[in-house]
Design a protein around this motif. Structure first.
Motif, PDB file in Angstrom:
ATOM      1  N   TRP A 160       8.769   6.081  18.077  1.00 54.28           N
ATOM      2  CA  TRP A 160       9.770   5.202  18.716  1.00 54.28           C
ATOM      3  C   TRP A 160      10.255   4.167  17.702  1.00 54.28           C
ATOM      4  CZ3 TRP A 160      10.310   4.695  24.452  1.00 54.28           C
ATOM      5  CH2 TRP A 160      11.285   3.765  24.805  1.00 54.28           C
ATOM      6  N   ALA A 161       9.310   3.569  16.970  1.00 50.40           N
ATOM      7  CA  ALA A 161       9.673   2.551  15.973  1.00 50.40           C
ATOM      8  C   ALA A 161      10.531   3.154  14.866  1.00 50.40           C
ATOM      9  CB  ALA A 161       8.406   1.923  15.393  1.00 50.40           C
ATOM     10  N   MET A 162      10.181   4.362  14.436  1.00 51.27           N
ATOM     11  CA  MET A 162      10.969   5.023  13.398  1.00 51.27           C
ATOM     12  C   MET A 162      12.379   5.322  13.894  1.00 51.27           C
ATOM     13  SD  MET A 162      10.218   8.650  11.448  1.00 51.27           S
ATOM     14  CE  MET A 162       8.489   8.233  11.239  1.00 51.27           C
ATOM     15  N   SER A 163      12.474   5.842  15.114  1.00 51.49           N
ATOM     16  CA  SER A 163      13.787   6.153  15.694  1.00 51.49           C
ATOM     17  C   SER A 163      14.624   4.887  15.828  1.00 51.49           C
ATOM     18  CB  SER A 163      13.611   6.806  17.071  1.00 51.49           C
ATOM     19  OG  SER A 163      12.817   7.967  16.993  1.00 51.49           O
ATOM     20  N   HIS A 164      13.998   3.815  16.310  1.00 48.70           N
ATOM     21  CA  HIS A 164      14.708   2.548  16.486  1.00 48.70           C
ATOM     22  C   HIS A 164      15.189   2.004  15.146  1.00 48.70           C
ATOM     23  CE1 HIS A 164      15.768  -0.921  18.933  1.00 48.70           C
ATOM     24  NE2 HIS A 164      15.323  -1.705  17.973  1.00 48.70           N
ATOM     25  N   GLY A 165      14.363   2.115  14.128  1.00 50.55           N
ATOM     26  CA  GLY A 165      14.755   1.632  12.806  1.00 50.55           C
ATOM     27  C   GLY A 165      15.941   2.384  12.243  1.00 50.55           C
ATOM     28  N   TYR A 170      21.010   2.371  10.261  1.00 55.47           N
ATOM     29  CA  TYR A 170      21.957   3.342   9.721  1.00 55.47           C
ATOM     30  C   TYR A 170      22.926   3.956  10.731  1.00 55.47           C
ATOM     31  CZ  TYR A 170      18.609   2.956   5.955  1.00 55.47           C
ATOM     32  OH  TYR A 170      17.780   2.463   4.985  1.00 55.47           O
ATOM     33  N   ALA A 171      22.578   3.972  12.010  1.00 55.48           N
ATOM     34  CA  ALA A 171      23.463   4.611  12.988  1.00 55.48           C
ATOM     35  C   ALA A 171      24.448   3.640  13.617  1.00 55.48           C
ATOM     36  CB  ALA A 171      22.636   5.296  14.088  1.00 55.48           C
ATOM     37  N   ARG A 172      24.190   2.333  13.463  1.00 57.31           N
ATOM     38  CA  ARG A 172      25.045   1.347  14.122  1.00 57.31           C
ATOM     39  C   ARG A 172      25.787   0.462  13.129  1.00 57.31           C
ATOM     40  NH1 ARG A 172      23.078  -2.258  17.576  1.00 57.31           N
ATOM     41  NH2 ARG A 172      25.019  -2.077  18.688  1.00 57.31           N
ATOM     42  N   GLY A 176      25.358  -3.786   4.822  1.00 63.66           N
ATOM     43  CA  GLY A 176      24.477  -3.701   3.665  1.00 63.66           C
ATOM     44  C   GLY A 176      23.483  -2.563   3.712  1.00 63.66           C
ATOM     45  N   ALA A 177      23.326  -1.923   4.869  1.00 64.47           N
ATOM     46  CA  ALA A 177      22.377  -0.811   4.983  1.00 64.47           C
ATOM     47  C   ALA A 177      23.131   0.494   4.795  1.00 64.47           C
ATOM     48  CB  ALA A 177      21.698  -0.838   6.352  1.00 64.47           C
ATOM     49  N   LEU A 186      17.779  11.575   8.268  1.00 63.00           N
ATOM     50  CA  LEU A 186      16.734  10.587   8.000  1.00 63.00           C
ATOM     51  C   LEU A 186      15.635  10.644   9.049  1.00 63.00           C
ATOM     52  CD1 LEU A 186      18.743   7.405   6.954  1.00 63.00           C
ATOM     53  CD2 LEU A 186      17.183   8.713   5.514  1.00 63.00           C
ATOM     54  N   LEU A 187      16.043  10.729  10.305  1.00 66.20           N
ATOM     55  CA  LEU A 187      15.060  10.756  11.377  1.00 66.20           C
ATOM     56  C   LEU A 187      14.250  12.043  11.350  1.00 66.20           C
ATOM     57  CD1 LEU A 187      13.842   9.386  13.813  1.00 66.20           C
ATOM     58  CD2 LEU A 187      15.680  10.357  15.222  1.00 66.20           C
TER      59      LEU A 187
END
Length: 205
Positions: A160-165, A170-172, A176-177, A186-187
């Motif tokens: 969950w933490a990985m998906s949220h990160g 990167y998805a929103r 700078g990211a 990535l996921l």
């Protein structure tokens, strides 16, 4: 922004829809109840017939978001069956898909500062969503001897933490990211590395 008409009996939902559109435009903390009322086409006083205040309105938007999220997670899990690995990977992808398709709900759920314990119904549906990912994690590890098995709750929390990160960075479009890789890749690779580390999939899989 144009006013939304409503019929008797669905003013509550009209206000939630108005809040969601304002959240997408201005963020969860960037609008007032008066603005939500204006978008819904009612007076500010009418809001208080259905919600105690702005936080209560956002909490309802979050609750509806968790309902959609849980349904998507359930669908992804079932679609991956009978493969435990396919179900687990599908639930991770569903997280990313939800954030993209329902940005207002996503922000109400995760960026508004509203606790899932704000009310019992919100807590219930949030637990349902989390439970689906935890079930998928449990399926994937049930062949491991109990004394060596990672707790499903911890396992699912990591994913969950990985998906949220990945979503947040990167998805929103976080300033700078940047990465040359699509968020989906990535996921998927991140989950693959994690699962290999636990010995749940072969190193060359």
């Amino acid at each position: 922004m144009s006013k939304r008409g409503y019929h008797h009996g669905n003013l509550r939902q009209a206000l939630v829809d108005a809040a969601l559109s304002l959240i997408e435009e201005k963020g969860p903390q960037g609008f007032t109840l008066s603005e939500a009322a204006k978008v819904a086409g009612v007076t500010p006083a009418a809001v208080y017939r259905h919600f105690q205040g702005r936080e209560d309105l956002i909490a309802e938007a979050a609750r509806q978001g968790y309902e959609i999220f849980a349904d998507l997670m359930e669908y992804a899990y079932e679609k991956g069956q009978p493969s435990a690995l396919a179900s687990f990977e599908a639930t991770g992808r569903a997280y990313l898909a939800f954030a993209r398709k329902y940005p207002g709900h996503y922000m109400a759920m995760f960026e508004s500062g509203i606790s899932v314990n704000t009310n019992p119904e919100l807590a219930r549906v949030a637990m349902r969503a989390n439970g689906i990912l935890e079930r998928a994690a449990g399926d994937l590890t049930k062949h491991i001897p109990p004394e060596k098995r990672p707790p499903a709750a911890m396992f699912s929390a990591h994913i969950w933490a990985m998906s949220h990160g990945v979503v947040e960075l990167y998805a929103r479009g976080t300033p700078g990211a940047r990465t040359p890789f699509p968020p989906e890749e990535l996921l998927e690779t991140g989950i693959g590395i994690y699962l290999r580390g636990l010995g749940l999939i072969a190193p060359d899989a």
